[in-house]
Design an enzyme around this catalytic site. Sequence first.
Site, PDB file in Angstrom:
ATOM      1  N   GLY A 270      39.984 -48.864  24.942  1.00 32.85           N
ATOM      2  CA  GLY A 270      39.202 -48.944  23.701  1.00 32.85           C
ATOM      3  C   GLY A 270      38.318 -47.713  23.621  1.00 32.85           C
ATOM      4  O   GLY A 270      38.571 -46.757  22.894  1.00 32.85           O
ATOM      5  N   ARG A 271      37.299 -47.709  24.474  1.00 34.86           N
ATOM      6  CA  ARG A 271      36.296 -46.647  24.462  1.00 34.86           C
ATOM      7  C   ARG A 271      36.895 -45.233  24.532  1.00 34.86           C
ATOM      8  O   ARG A 271      36.483 -44.350  23.783  1.00 34.86           O
ATOM      9  CB  ARG A 271      35.381 -46.858  25.675  1.00 34.86           C
ATOM     10  CG  ARG A 271      34.119 -46.047  25.635  1.00 34.86           C
ATOM     11  CD  ARG A 271      33.378 -46.169  26.968  1.00 34.86           C
ATOM     12  NE  ARG A 271      33.251 -47.505  27.450  1.00 34.86           N
ATOM     13  CZ  ARG A 271      32.216 -48.315  27.221  1.00 34.86           C
ATOM     14  NH1 ARG A 271      31.213 -47.887  26.505  1.00 34.86           N
ATOM     15  NH2 ARG A 271      32.197 -49.528  27.735  1.00 34.86           N
ATOM     16  N   ARG A 307      24.100 -51.076  21.861  1.00 34.20           N
ATOM     17  CA  ARG A 307      24.339 -50.701  23.269  1.00 34.20           C
ATOM     18  C   ARG A 307      23.072 -50.308  24.041  1.00 34.20           C
ATOM     19  O   ARG A 307      22.872 -50.774  25.162  1.00 34.20           O
ATOM     20  CB  ARG A 307      25.400 -49.603  23.374  1.00 34.20           C
ATOM     21  CG  ARG A 307      26.752 -50.005  22.782  1.00 34.20           C
ATOM     22  CD  ARG A 307      27.871 -49.047  23.167  1.00 34.20           C
ATOM     23  NE  ARG A 307      28.201 -49.167  24.569  1.00 34.20           N
ATOM     24  CZ  ARG A 307      27.899 -48.272  25.482  1.00 34.20           C
ATOM     25  NH1 ARG A 307      27.271 -47.168  25.138  1.00 34.20           N
ATOM     26  NH2 ARG A 307      28.214 -48.474  26.738  1.00 34.20           N
ATOM     27  N   TYR A 311      22.450 -52.861  27.062  1.00 38.14           N
ATOM     28  CA  TYR A 311      22.843 -52.420  28.406  1.00 38.14           C
ATOM     29  C   TYR A 311      21.986 -51.279  28.942  1.00 38.14           C
ATOM     30  O   TYR A 311      22.253 -50.754  30.027  1.00 38.14           O
ATOM     31  CB  TYR A 311      24.282 -51.900  28.407  1.00 38.14           C
ATOM     32  CG  TYR A 311      25.301 -52.747  27.701  1.00 38.14           C
ATOM     33  CD1 TYR A 311      25.711 -53.965  28.222  1.00 38.14           C
ATOM     34  CD2 TYR A 311      25.873 -52.315  26.512  1.00 38.14           C
ATOM     35  CE1 TYR A 311      26.671 -54.723  27.572  1.00 38.14           C
ATOM     36  CE2 TYR A 311      26.835 -53.070  25.857  1.00 38.14           C
ATOM     37  CZ  TYR A 311      27.228 -54.273  26.392  1.00 38.14           C
ATOM     38  OH  TYR A 311      28.171 -55.013  25.754  1.00 38.14           O
ATOM     39  N   CYS A 338      11.663 -55.949  15.129  1.00 37.97           N
ATOM     40  CA  CYS A 338      10.490 -56.452  15.854  1.00 37.97           C
ATOM     41  C   CYS A 338      10.851 -56.853  17.277  1.00 37.97           C
ATOM     42  O   CYS A 338      10.804 -58.031  17.638  1.00 37.97           O
ATOM     43  CB  CYS A 338       9.912 -57.633  15.108  1.00 37.97           C
ATOM     44  SG  CYS A 338       9.615 -57.195  13.403  1.00 37.97           S
ATOM     45  N   GLU A 339      11.268 -55.878  18.057  1.00 38.12           N
ATOM     46  CA  GLU A 339      11.592 -56.097  19.467  1.00 38.12           C
ATOM     47  C   GLU A 339      11.317 -54.786  20.191  1.00 38.12           C
ATOM     48  O   GLU A 339      11.731 -53.716  19.713  1.00 38.12           O
ATOM     49  CB  GLU A 339      13.090 -56.385  19.650  1.00 38.12           C
ATOM     50  CG  GLU A 339      13.589 -57.600  18.948  1.00 38.12           C
ATOM     51  CD  GLU A 339      14.154 -58.636  19.905  1.00 38.12           C
ATOM     52  OE1 GLU A 339      13.938 -58.533  21.120  1.00 38.12           O
ATOM     53  OE2 GLU A 339      14.799 -59.535  19.386  1.00 38.12           O
TER      54      GLU A 339
END
Length: 404
Positions: A270-271, A307, A311, A338-339
């Site tokens: 995929g990547r 991402r 991660y 808001c994180e």
Amino acid sequence: MYFKNNKFFIEKIESLKIVKKYGTPTYCYSLNKLKKNIENFQSSFKSINPLICFSVKSNNNLQILKEIKRSGMGADVVSKGEMIQALKAGISPNKIVFSGVGKNTEELKFAIEKKILLINAESKSEIIEIERLARLKKSIVNIGLRLNPNIDARTLKKISTGKHEDKFGLTEINFLNVLNNFKDSKFLNIKCLSVHIGSQITDYKPYSKMINVLDDMINKSNHVFDYIDLGGGMGVQYKKKTKSFNYKKYNSIIENFLKKHKVKIIFEPGRSIIANSAVLLTQIIYIKNTNKKSFVILDAAMNDLMRPALYGSYHGVIPLLKNNKKNKKIHDFVGPICETTDKFLSIKGFQNLKEKDFIAISDVGAYGMSLSSNYNLRPKPVEVMVDKKSTKIILRRQKLLNII
Ligand code: LLP
């Protein structure tokens, strides 16, 4: 993607023109980069003539999947939705493999009806369910058994899949038990041994170990497999200093393996196919300065590109217009959500920036748009494809009206 006269270009188009035309945030792909990646992957493994099934979870855009189909590749899918999308893109069922630990009855029925190449089963219960459905439909279903080879892929902990503590695949003992119990089934044809040890793997050595385990397993099982599905996982260079994956070495390890076992190899990348073909274009809303830092508040957020928040992954940040004026402060590129974890990158020193400037976040083609969400009720971005001098929308920007 490159700079010319301090302007960031995607193929032959100045990126500032793209943001003016389509707004921000915008996922922007280079068609020719994608084609190059496909060609490179195919030519790296030319001598072993594999079936290459693009991992749709990394990017499920229909136009991209059509390009995948044009290149002759198949698809690795993990849900009914991905299967439908792959089929809609024109990918032939006999080039589709279906993985995942929790395929439900409806999904399995659909896969059986469509006669896809392989359902890669991951537990005894799943195999019992596939056999039950196959019997009901009076058909013979081709399946693979996914082995958990207990190998450390030496990648991010959260995307490692090949160790016994991970939920994926069958342990060696269970693998052999299941094989013995089902190899004579009238409704199942165990055609494939599949494995996938993790993602963003930059070293060939875990693969080398994996191939040894497979060799051992085939010998122990005394079963003739038509296919060996090696999964995906080949890493890309999010940072320039990351060493590039040694395809030559991996290919020669597989060549040696094939001298002992006459099987067709399947890959599920995929990547490595799509990651570096796209950037996320975004505009600075505000800049908030403190004694210590400059918070650069972008109009893209963790819902658009998950991402870094999920991660701690690195994605480079590029100004669309270079001014070569250095600002030594620490810059935190953040989104409006808001994180605290809604942060793309913290970097010491960047060029002088001002509000309303534009920025590109790099290498977002894989697990970018496909992992996006409507968190904070934010609509998902538009996806645009650049082909030399032309641009086209390949997925419209979500409208607030459609999510409220
Ligand atoms: N095959 C199987 C069975 C998989 O589980 C995966 C990825 C692939 C193939 C494709 O792996 P790739 O070639 O793309 O590395 N969201 C995470 C990555 C999760 C990968 C899950 N499985 C990220 O953004 O890094």
